[in-house]
Design an enzyme around this catalytic site. Structure first.
Site, PDB file in Angstrom:
ATOM      1  N   LYS A  73      30.570 -12.502  -3.860  1.00  0.00           N
ATOM      2  CA  LYS A  73      31.372 -11.355  -4.275  1.00  0.00           C
ATOM      3  C   LYS A  73      31.440 -10.337  -3.135  1.00  0.00           C
ATOM      4  O   LYS A  73      30.453 -10.124  -2.416  1.00  0.00           O
ATOM      5  CB  LYS A  73      30.732 -10.727  -5.514  1.00  0.00           C
ATOM      6  N   SER A 149      32.782  -6.267 -12.919  1.00  0.00           N
ATOM      7  CA  SER A 149      33.426  -6.239 -11.626  1.00  0.00           C
ATOM      8  C   SER A 149      33.370  -7.580 -10.877  1.00  0.00           C
ATOM      9  O   SER A 149      33.934  -7.697  -9.792  1.00  0.00           O
ATOM     10  CB  SER A 149      32.786  -5.145 -10.754  1.00  0.00           C
ATOM     11  N   SER A 173      28.721  -6.161 -15.312  1.00  0.00           N
ATOM     12  CA  SER A 173      29.650  -6.775 -14.366  1.00  0.00           C
ATOM     13  C   SER A 173      29.461  -8.266 -14.147  1.00  0.00           C
ATOM     14  O   SER A 173      30.284  -8.894 -13.473  1.00  0.00           O
ATOM     15  CB  SER A 173      29.584  -6.049 -13.018  1.00  0.00           C
TER      16      SER A 173
END
Length: 478
Positions: A73, A149, A173
């Site tokens: 990520k 996220s 997230s």
């Protein structure tokens, strides 16, 4: 349709010679490229570096995931020499000059990095729609959010491009995108994985690293490989008893499960999310566990206000850190409207405001764990209060950007509580609604007891398998 294999199966195939590293890598790159225009999951590719990494591994391959492709990520996971943006225009040209400890542990486990996945600006929203890169689309319905996220990572895993991908979780997230995309997402106990060398903790322990995965056993084996403190960490999670991978293969003893359907923020619960949670409770009873409905005895207004203080202050600190790293000033030219509003709010809070809010949240955490985990082994809640939202729903109003954050708290009211308490929590994909949208169910365990959750998750996965369930229009079927 080609079967989607998990990371451990790929690693075993490479070890036995059934699979070859270069063809596997090229197949994975092809899978990513075939869906990236549609889904927008990978924002910085490192394919050439990955090919070199495979060549380097030929003489020194090791680790439980040797040769397995993996995505990082674009938030917190620094990889030396690779663009590292945090989803923000402020950092669009920033390149990491070192590896984070977690990235090094991934490398030691044998993983091969293929790129960075899309994330909202500084990870502040439960949807992945940054201005810098544009939205990530949900593979089950490309008009809807993949969550956030860690939405880019979750969409890549759900689509079958990779078996697992890195993510992190400060308010849900990992669990939110796992729910939106129909995969498994576990947030470990506070302090389980080091945030070094750049951070001791983030938002006073709200934030924890791990991954989203297609199978429970991959999540367990990956946590086995990456868990543990590093020198200088401010605190550490209790040492686990044995292997998480082994725990995921064992059925748990009968558990006493507390069922909570009441939103911590008082928001409404969608009927599909209620049904998903109630069906999960019924499945747990069929497996021999006891499920008891219970009310949520919390001062929700106090919880929300104190959480917001920590979140806004954390946003301000993160933006100031980005400004130091890049030399760019915070403002409308470098930040999205919501980020700028949170930054300005956080700058207004005093140190006393922050510490008072932290003390209140610590008291809430203590009261919650004493009340609920004195009586229950596991707490069961919806992961989200609504199915995946349409893209754009959480876009900020320029005249009132914080309204989008309030709307986000209605969408995801259940996950932040366990960032506050620091307990392990997971979203398990047990339900799809009539529109074929996945809806996850959240289970939280005692502090330091990921093994309890892995045993339960493995049992649920064996009872109601989801690993071969793929979006109807899938890259592997095209």
């Amino acid at each position: 349709m080609m079967a989607v294999r998990d990371g451990l199966d790929l690693a075993q195939g490479l070890k036995s010679g059934r699979d070859e590293p270069i063809p596997l890598l090229e197949e994975t790159i092809d899978r990513i490229e075939r869906v990236n225009d549609e889904l927008n999951v990978v924002v910085t590719e490192t394919f050439a570096r990955a090919r070199r990494s495979i060549e380097d591994q030929k003489s020194s391959a090791g680790g439980p995931f040797a040769g397995v492709p993996f995505l990082l990520k674009d938030l917190l996971a620094a990889q030396e020499g690779v663009r590292f943006t945090f989803g923000s225009r402020m950092m669009e040209d920033h390149v990491a000059d070192h590896d984070s400890y977690l990235v090094q542990r991934y490398r030691d486990a044998g993983l091969v990095f293929l790129g960075k996945t899309n994330a909202p600006e500084f990870g502040l929203q439960p949807t992945t729609e940054p201005d810098l890169f544009g939205p990530t689309h949900n593979p089950w319905d490309t008009e809807r959010t993949a969550g956030g996220s860690s939405g880019g990572s979750a969409a890549a895993v759900a689509r079958g491009s990779v078996p697992m991908a890195h993510g992190n979780d400060g308010g849900g997230s990992l669990r939110i995108p796992a729910s939106c995309c129909g995969i498994f997402g576990l947030k470990p106990t506070r302090g389980r994985i080091s945030l070094g060398p750049d951070y001791g903790d983030l938002m006073s322990g709200f934030v924890i690293e791990h991954a989203v995965t297609r199978t429970v056993r991959d999540s367990a084996a990956l946590l086995d490989a990456t868990r543990g403190p590093a020198p200088g960490d401010p605190y550490r999670a209790p040492e686990p008893e044995g292997s998480y991978l082994e725990a995921s293969q064992e059925d748990p003893e009968p558990l006493n499960i507390g069922l909570i359907l009441e939103s911590p923020t008082g928001s409404d619960l969608d009927s599909d999310c209620r049904k998903a949670t109630e069906e999960a409770a019924q499945l747990c009873e069929e497996l021999g566990h006891t499920v008891e409905s219970c009310s949520l005895d919390l001062d929700t207004d106090l919880l929300t206000e104190a959480f917001m203080t920590i979140w806004a202050a954390g946003a301000a600190a993160t933006v100031n850190g980005a400004a130091l790293a890049t030399g760019r000033d915070p403002g409308p030219d470098s930040l999205e409207p919501l980020t700028l509003a949170l930054y300005e709010m956080g700058e207004e809070f005093s140190s006393s405001d922050y510490l008072t809010s932290l003390t209140l949240l610590q008291r809430i955490s203590r009261d919650f764990q004493q009340e609920y985990f004195g009586e229950y082994d596991v707490v069961l809640t919806p992961t989200l209060a609504e199915p995946p939202l349409e893209l754009g729903v959480l876009d900020p109003d320029p005249d009132n950007p914080l309204a989008s954050f309030e709307r986000a708290s209605e969408f995801a009211p259940f996950t932040p509580l366990f960032n506050v308490t620091g307990q392990p929590a997971m979203s398990v994909p047990l339900y799809w609604n009539d529109d074929e949208l996945p809806i996850g169910t959240q289970f939280a365990g005692p502090f330091g007891r990921e093994d309890v959750l892995f045993r339960l998750a493995g049992q649920l996965e064996r009872a109601r398998p989801w690993t071969d369930r793929l979006p109807s229009v899938n890259a592997l079927a095209e």
